[in-house]
Design an enzyme around this catalytic site. Structure first.
Site, PDB file in Angstrom:
ATOM      1  N   CYS A 180       0.957  -1.136  -0.141  1.00  0.00           N
ATOM      2  CA  CYS A 180      -0.050   0.074   0.143  1.00  0.00           C
ATOM      3  C   CYS A 180       0.967   1.176  -0.012  1.00  0.00           C
ATOM      4  O   CYS A 180       1.837   1.177   0.836  1.00  0.00           O
ATOM      5  CB  CYS A 180      -0.824   0.006   1.297  1.00  0.00           C
ATOM      6  SG  CYS A 180      -2.055   1.456   1.165  1.00  0.00           S
TER       7      CYS A 180
ATOM      8  N   HIS B 130      -8.754  -3.788  -2.927  1.00  0.00           N
ATOM      9  CA  HIS B 130      -7.748  -2.708  -1.929  1.00  0.00           C
ATOM     10  C   HIS B 130      -8.321  -1.316  -2.043  1.00  0.00           C
ATOM     11  O   HIS B 130      -8.365  -0.807  -0.938  1.00  0.00           O
ATOM     12  CB  HIS B 130      -6.312  -2.979  -2.621  1.00  0.00           C
ATOM     13  CG  HIS B 130      -5.456  -2.303  -1.735  1.00  0.00           C
ATOM     14  ND1 HIS B 130      -4.436  -2.800  -0.878  1.00  0.00           N
ATOM     15  CD2 HIS B 130      -5.156  -1.121  -1.542  1.00  0.00           C
ATOM     16  CE1 HIS B 130      -3.777  -2.050  -0.260  1.00  0.00           C
ATOM     17  NE2 HIS B 130      -4.238  -0.816  -0.874  1.00  0.00           N
ATOM     18  N   GLU B 131      -8.502  -0.884  -3.030  1.00  0.00           N
ATOM     19  CA  GLU B 131      -8.819   0.452  -3.490  1.00  0.00           C
ATOM     20  C   GLU B 131     -10.205   0.880  -2.653  1.00  0.00           C
ATOM     21  O   GLU B 131     -10.303   1.730  -2.078  1.00  0.00           O
ATOM     22  CB  GLU B 131      -8.699   0.902  -4.714  1.00  0.00           C
ATOM     23  CG  GLU B 131      -7.170   0.901  -5.231  1.00  0.00           C
ATOM     24  CD  GLU B 131      -6.239   1.508  -4.425  1.00  0.00           C
ATOM     25  OE1 GLU B 131      -6.330   2.488  -3.726  1.00  0.00           O
ATOM     26  OE2 GLU B 131      -4.990   0.999  -4.471  1.00  0.00           O
TER      27      GLU B 131
END
Length: 181
Positions: free
Chosen positions: A88, A130-131
């Site tokens: 990240c 993830h986003e």
């Protein structure tokens, strides 16, 4: 090119549920450009608006040569799972294996308000999940098993960037009606 500072782990904006985009205007298009430029400069596979200090449901991605963005995403996940390394931009230098759905169908809008659907597996599916997690105030280390999460938190405390002051947030001259920080 408009490369912006990326907010790091510990910044409260990363834990807030982002607000839906309701106005598709020049300011949103500028945000998408800032996200894309910053993501590509980092470099990263994806970047969500909260990582730039903007609490709106927007992210960009760059996977397998495909550059795109999604506004107000709604995901449908496959039952099949994948396990693989994940990192990240808000946790620089850290990577841990994380379970995700193997495939995703993401429906949302582009920066002009047109409906779009993005389908993907493997890395694209991982990136979109993830986003979208960022838009819900979830960071990928929240999805790790307890032992891995403990190791990640130790690495974060020892990271050279830990304890850095939060970056300055760009103040827009335009009203955001409480949707941006």
């Amino acid at each position: 090119m408009s490369v912006m500072p990326i907010h790091l782990f510990g910044d409260p904006v990363l834990r807030m549920k982002a607000q839906p985009v309701t106005v598709f205007d020049k300011e949103l298009r500028t945000l998408v450009k800032d996200l894309s430029d910053t993501m590509l400069d980092a470099p990263g596979a994806g970047l969500a608006a909260p990582q730039l200090g903007v609490s709106l449901r927007v992210f960009t991605y760059h996977v397998d040569g495909e550059l795109g963005h999604l506004v107000n995403p709604d995901l449908t996940l496959t039952d099949e799972e994948q396990d693989g390394p994940e990192g990240c931009l808000s946790l620089p230098g850290l990577r841990y294996d994380c379970k995700r759905a193997y495939g995703v169908v993401a429906k949302g809008f582009n920066m002009y308000g047109d409906p779009v659907t993005v389908e993907g597996t493997r890395l694209l599916a991982r990136c979109i999940q993830h986003e979208t997690d960022h838009l819900d105030g979830i960071i990928f280390i929240d999805r790790l098993d307890p032992e891995q999460r403990k190791a990640a938190m130790k690495a974060i405390r020892e990271a050279e960037w830990a304890g850095e002051p939060a970056p300055q947030v760009r103040i827009s001259p335009h009203s955001t009606f409480g949707r941006a920080r």
